[in-house]
Design an enzyme around this catalytic site. Structure first.
Site, PDB file in Angstrom:
ATOM      1  N   LYS A 153      31.375 -31.857 -44.122  1.00 45.35           N
ATOM      2  CA  LYS A 153      30.116 -32.186 -44.781  1.00 45.35           C
ATOM      3  C   LYS A 153      29.133 -31.030 -44.626  1.00 45.35           C
ATOM      4  O   LYS A 153      28.899 -30.544 -43.504  1.00 45.35           O
ATOM      5  CB  LYS A 153      29.511 -33.458 -44.165  1.00 45.35           C
ATOM      6  N   LYS A 250      35.572 -44.630 -55.106  1.00 52.13           N
ATOM      7  CA  LYS A 250      35.190 -45.439 -53.955  1.00 52.13           C
ATOM      8  C   LYS A 250      35.281 -46.913 -54.375  1.00 52.13           C
ATOM      9  O   LYS A 250      34.650 -47.338 -55.348  1.00 52.13           O
ATOM     10  CB  LYS A 250      33.760 -45.119 -53.509  1.00 52.13           C
TER      11      LYS A 250
END
EC number: 5.1.1.-
Length: 337
Positions: A153, A250
């Site tokens: 990230k 997702k």
């Protein structure tokens, strides 16, 4: 069908940071559907970016409890249509859709991957996510968790320094997720340097609605770019095909396994790579994702690995990424807490 709802606060082993937030725990809702002595479990987590809370999901679902109780359950896709017609958020629909699929498989005593006619002898290895933090802390996370693939990230003014430092500690593949924090020019400039550092692809570097910038990347990035925040529901797949090399689905955002299966099929027909990602779910949500593995190119299903304590048994991910599938039906989930 009998409906039960239970909320949890899932504690993380370490603070998890992305470009727009950091957190030490994840609120989650577990939905259970029982029929003919079998119980299926589904999960959806809260998400401030999309305005989703567990109390909000409970209120939505409780509003149709009587109708769920009287629903003539045959197979998950019809139940999903019913939930969509009731106007629930996709997160609430996801919890119920996953429970319906788990229940459906348990009633047949078959895992979902088998019902779908897929073969689990070959599947992609999940990455392990290194949340955004100080360089020292991110490096410590890699040292304490050796893994073949890491998702890193990013979203700082020193992102390249972070990747260079992390590369010192592992030969693993890297995937970069900037969570909408970069510009098109920054991404195009970073991509060649990141490729030299062993980065496989970039996930959602630009803001979700920056289609002009994404078109620039489609023609100028030396690394493939995967859509996440730009690909939420089924109708987004075709638009992403013109701007991205692949999509990250997702389950919580699209509304569960039912639409995810259609999104996978459409993306493949358009020549895109397909990834499914998690939202820091427990083994309940991760076990549902795992049923899709034979259909995927990439997967991010490390949510349960990030928790101090899990709330369920089901699919297991061993050190190094090997997946152990239970032989029980559906997603193979049982609650332990």
């Amino acid at each position: 069908m009998e409906l039960a709802l239970k909320s949890y606060t899932l504690r993380l082993k370490r603070t998890f940071g992305i470009s727009r937030e950091s957190y030490d725990s994840q609120d989650s809702l577990i939905a259970a559907l029982t029929l003919d002595g079998k119980t299926g479990y589904g999960e959806a987590t809260s998400n401030p970016y999309y305005g989703i809370t567990v109390p909000g999901m409970i209120t939505e679902i409780e509003g149709i409890r009587a109708e769920i109780a009287g629903f003539d359950f045959r197979e998950p896709s019809v139940f999903h249509e019913f939930l969509v017609d009731k106007g629930l958020s996709n997160f609430s629909i996801c919890a119920l859709d996953l429970a319906a699929h788990d229940l459906f498989g348990k009633l047949q005593d078959k895992p979902l991957y088998e019902i779908w006619g897929t073969d689990i002898s070959n599947y992609p290895i999940s990455n392990y996510t290194i949340g955004l933090d100080s360089i020292e802390t991110m490096a410590a996370k890699i040292r304490e968790k050796p893994w073949p693939i890491y998702k890193i990230k990013l979203g700082t003014d020193h992102d390249l320094d972070i990747v260079r430092e992390l590369r010192r500690y592992t030969d693993a593949r890297f995937r970069i997720d900037a969570n909408c924090a970069w510009s098109a020019a920054e991404t195009i400039a970073n991509a060649p340097l990141l490729k030299e550092l062993g980065v496989e692809f970039l996930e959602q570097p630009l803001k979700a609605d920056d289609w002009e910038g994404m078109e620039q990347l489609a023609h100028n990035s030396v690394l493939p770019v995967i859509a996440d925040e730009s690909c939420i529901v089924e109708s987004d797949v075709a638009a992403c095909a013109l701007h991205f090399h692949g999509i990250n689905i997702k389950l919580t955002k699209c509304g569960g396994l039912t639409p995810a299966l259609r999104m996978i099929s459409e993306a493949k027909s358009l020549g895109m790579k397909v990834m499914v990602g998690c939202m820091t779910e427990s083994t309940v949500g991760i076990s549902a994702i795992a049923q899709l593995l034979p259909q995927l190119d990439y997967v991010d299903m490390d949510g349960a690995l990030l928790l101090t304590e899990d709330i369920a048994t089901g699919v297991q991910i061993r050190e190094g990424g090997e997946v152990i599938f239970p032989r029980t039906g559906g997603s193979g989930v049982s609650l332990i807490a």
